[in-house]
Design an enzyme around this catalytic site. Sequence first.
Site, PDB file in Angstrom:
ATOM      1  CG  HIS A  95      -1.855   1.120   0.982  1.00 28.18           C
ATOM      2  ND1 HIS A  95      -1.644   2.390   1.493  1.00 28.18           N
ATOM      3  CD2 HIS A  95      -3.240   0.862   0.847  1.00 28.18           C
ATOM      4  CE1 HIS A  95      -2.693   2.955   1.254  1.00 28.18           C
ATOM      5  NE2 HIS A  95      -3.791   2.285   0.935  1.00 28.18           N
ATOM      6  CD  GLU A 166      -5.323   1.971  -3.260  1.00 31.60           C
ATOM      7  OE1 GLU A 166      -6.414   2.090  -2.759  1.00 31.60           O
ATOM      8  OE2 GLU A 166      -4.037   1.919  -2.440  1.00 31.60           O
TER       9      GLU A 166
HETATM   10  P1  PGA Z   1      -9.522   6.244   0.076  1.00 31.35           P
HETATM   11  O1  PGA Z   1      -8.206   5.086   0.211  1.00 31.35           O
HETATM   12  O2  PGA Z   1     -10.659   5.171  -0.543  1.00 31.35           O
HETATM   13  O3  PGA Z   1      -9.779   6.701   1.298  1.00 31.35           O
HETATM   14  O4  PGA Z   1      -8.868   6.892  -1.057  1.00 31.35           O
HETATM   15  C1  PGA Z   1      -8.261   3.991  -0.544  1.00 31.35           C
HETATM   16  C2  PGA Z   1      -6.872   3.439  -0.132  1.00 31.35           C
HETATM   17  O5  PGA Z   1      -5.757   4.053   0.316  1.00 31.35           O
HETATM   18  O6  PGA Z   1      -6.697   2.103  -0.055  1.00 31.35           O
END
Ligand code: PGA
Length: 245
Positions: A95, A166
Amino acid sequence: MSFLYIANWKNFLLPDQELMLAQEYYDGLSNTDSNTHVVVMPSLLTVRSLAALYDTIDVSVGAQNCSAFNNGAYTGEISAQAIAQAGCNYALTGHIERRTIFGETDRFIAQKVEQLVMHNVTPILCISDTHIDSQESLYDTLKRQLELPLAIAHKYQLRELLVAYEPATAIGNGNTAAVETISEVFTLIKKLFTAAPQSTPVLLYGGSVNAKNCHQLKKIPHLGGFLIGSASTTFATFEKIVHSH
Ligand code: PGA
C-alpha cells in the site's frame, strides 16, 4: 470471479468502533448476491472477532499488513502464518502508505507476498504511480513494483494475482483518476503479466471511491473490484457502493 469490494478501514477506528461497524456490515450484507464478494480489513486487533462473526456468511476478513518474515524474533511483527490462523483470507501488500510513510521497498514487499502465498493467504498487491526518481516513466514505475511479485507468482504457479492500482493523487482526497487513465494503466499492467504467463491479473482500482463516483468507475474495462478506504468506514456509504449499478 465475483466483483471484490475491499474495505480498508486503515487505522481510522478504535477496536470497539470496529466491532460496531462490523456488526452493521453483518446485518446489511448477509444476503449479498453471488457476483459480489466483500472483504473487510479492520485492524489486527479485531480480525479474530470479525472472522468469527462472518463465519456463516459470505464475507471475508483480511489484514492490512503482515510481517516479511516467518515466526521468530521480530518484535512487534505479526507473521503471515499468524494472520492466516486468525482467520484472514486476504492481506494487503505494498500500500502506498506503507511505501511512503514506512519506507517499504519493492524487495521487502515481495517478501511479504511470498510469506502470504506460502501460508495460503491471498495477497493483494497495491501499486501506484509514484516514481523512485524523476527519470522513471509510468511504465517503468509499474514494472519495478510488479517485477518481484510476478516472479513469485511464477515460482508458485499462481493462477491469479490481485493487483490494486491506486494513483497517489487519488487517495483520501475525493479526486479519482479518469476512467480512461485507469484503463490505460490496466493495459500496461496486463502487458507486464507476460513475465508470469500462467497468472491472470485481477485488476482492482483504489483511490477515493465513494457513493457518487462508483457508478462511473464501474465502467472501467476489466475492473475486478474496488479497494475502498474512508468510504468503507460508514456502512450506509459502503452499501451504496456495493449496490450501485
Ligand atoms: P481512500 O483510500 O478510498 O480513502 O482514498 C483508498 C486506499 O488507500 O486504499
